[in-house]
Motif scaffolding. Structure first.
Motif, short mmCIF file in Angstrom:
data_model
loop_
_atom_site.label_atom_id
_atom_site.label_comp_id
_atom_site.label_asym_id
_atom_site.label_seq_id
_atom_site.Cartn_x
_atom_site.Cartn_y
_atom_site.Cartn_z
N GLU A 1 0.83 -1.20 0.00
CA GLU A 1 0.00 0.00 0.00
C GLU A 1 0.87 1.25 0.00
O GLU A 1 0.60 2.20 -0.73
CB GLU A 1 -0.92 0.01 1.22
CG GLU A 1 -2.15 -0.85 1.05
CD GLU A 1 -3.05 -0.84 2.26
OE1 GLU A 1 -2.81 -0.05 3.20
OE2 GLU A 1 -4.00 -1.64 2.27
N MET A 2 1.94 1.24 0.83
CA MET A 2 2.84 2.39 0.88
C MET A 2 3.48 2.63 -0.49
O MET A 2 3.55 3.76 -0.96
CB MET A 2 3.94 2.16 1.92
CG MET A 2 3.51 2.49 3.33
SD MET A 2 4.79 2.06 4.55
CE MET A 2 6.21 2.95 3.90
N PHE B 1 1.77 6.52 -6.89
CA PHE B 1 0.65 7.36 -7.32
C PHE B 1 1.00 8.83 -7.13
O PHE B 1 0.78 9.66 -8.02
CB PHE B 1 -0.59 6.99 -6.50
CG PHE B 1 -1.86 7.60 -7.02
CD1 PHE B 1 -2.36 7.22 -8.25
CD2 PHE B 1 -2.55 8.53 -6.26
CE1 PHE B 1 -3.54 7.78 -8.73
CE2 PHE B 1 -3.73 9.09 -6.74
CZ PHE B 1 -4.22 8.71 -7.98
N LYS B 2 1.60 9.18 -5.96
CA LYS B 2 1.99 10.57 -5.70
C LYS B 2 3.06 11.02 -6.68
O LYS B 2 3.02 12.15 -7.17
CB LYS B 2 2.49 10.72 -4.26
CG LYS B 2 1.36 10.71 -3.26
CD LYS B 2 1.88 10.78 -1.84
CE LYS B 2 0.74 10.66 -0.85
NZ LYS B 2 1.24 10.43 0.52
N PHE C 1 2.72 14.18 -9.08
CA PHE C 1 3.59 15.35 -8.95
C PHE C 1 4.49 15.55 -10.16
O PHE C 1 4.79 16.68 -10.52
CB PHE C 1 4.46 15.24 -7.68
CG PHE C 1 3.67 15.48 -6.42
CD1 PHE C 1 2.87 16.61 -6.29
CD2 PHE C 1 3.73 14.59 -5.37
CE1 PHE C 1 2.14 16.83 -5.13
CE2 PHE C 1 3.01 14.80 -4.20
CZ PHE C 1 2.22 15.93 -4.08
N PHE C 2 4.95 14.46 -10.80
CA PHE C 2 5.85 14.59 -11.94
C PHE C 2 5.13 14.44 -13.27
O PHE C 2 5.51 15.08 -14.24
CB PHE C 2 6.99 13.57 -11.85
CG PHE C 2 7.92 13.85 -10.71
CD1 PHE C 2 8.86 14.86 -10.79
CD2 PHE C 2 7.85 13.10 -9.54
CE1 PHE C 2 9.72 15.12 -9.75
CE2 PHE C 2 8.70 13.36 -8.48
CZ PHE C 2 9.64 14.37 -8.58
N GLY C 3 4.10 13.61 -13.32
CA GLY C 3 3.42 13.32 -14.58
C GLY C 3 2.62 14.49 -15.09
O GLY C 3 2.69 14.83 -16.27
N ILE C 4 1.85 15.15 -14.22
CA ILE C 4 0.99 16.24 -14.66
C ILE C 4 1.81 17.43 -15.16
O ILE C 4 1.56 17.91 -16.26
CB ILE C 4 -0.02 16.62 -13.55
CG1 ILE C 4 -1.05 15.48 -13.39
CG2 ILE C 4 -0.73 17.94 -13.90
CD1 ILE C 4 -2.00 15.67 -12.24
N PRO C 5 2.82 17.91 -14.40
CA PRO C 5 3.63 19.02 -14.94
C PRO C 5 4.32 18.63 -16.24
O PRO C 5 4.41 19.46 -17.16
CB PRO C 5 4.65 19.29 -13.83
CG PRO C 5 4.02 18.76 -12.61
CD PRO C 5 3.19 17.60 -13.03
#
Length: 50
Positions: free
Chosen positions: A22-23, A29-30, A34-38
């Motif tokens: 899960e971690m 996912f984070k 944080f990197f994928g969208i920009p």
């Protein structure tokens, strides 16, 4: 008796593995957010500037 203790240990190990998974999943996912969208926005800007 031994089998009961072994089963309890295996359950605890399974719980630990589940927690780690899960971690890792949440971490990935984070990172993607944080990197994928920009990065995606950067690609869009480059595409439209041509």
């Amino acid at each position: 008796m031994d089998k009961h203790i072994q089963a309890a240990n295996e359950e605890r190990i399974d719980e630990e593995i589940t927690k780690w998974m899960e971690m890792i999943t949440k971490g990935l996912f984070k990172i993607i957010i944080f990197f994928g969208i920009p990065y995606f926005l950067y690609i869009l800007v480059q595409f439209f500037e041509m």
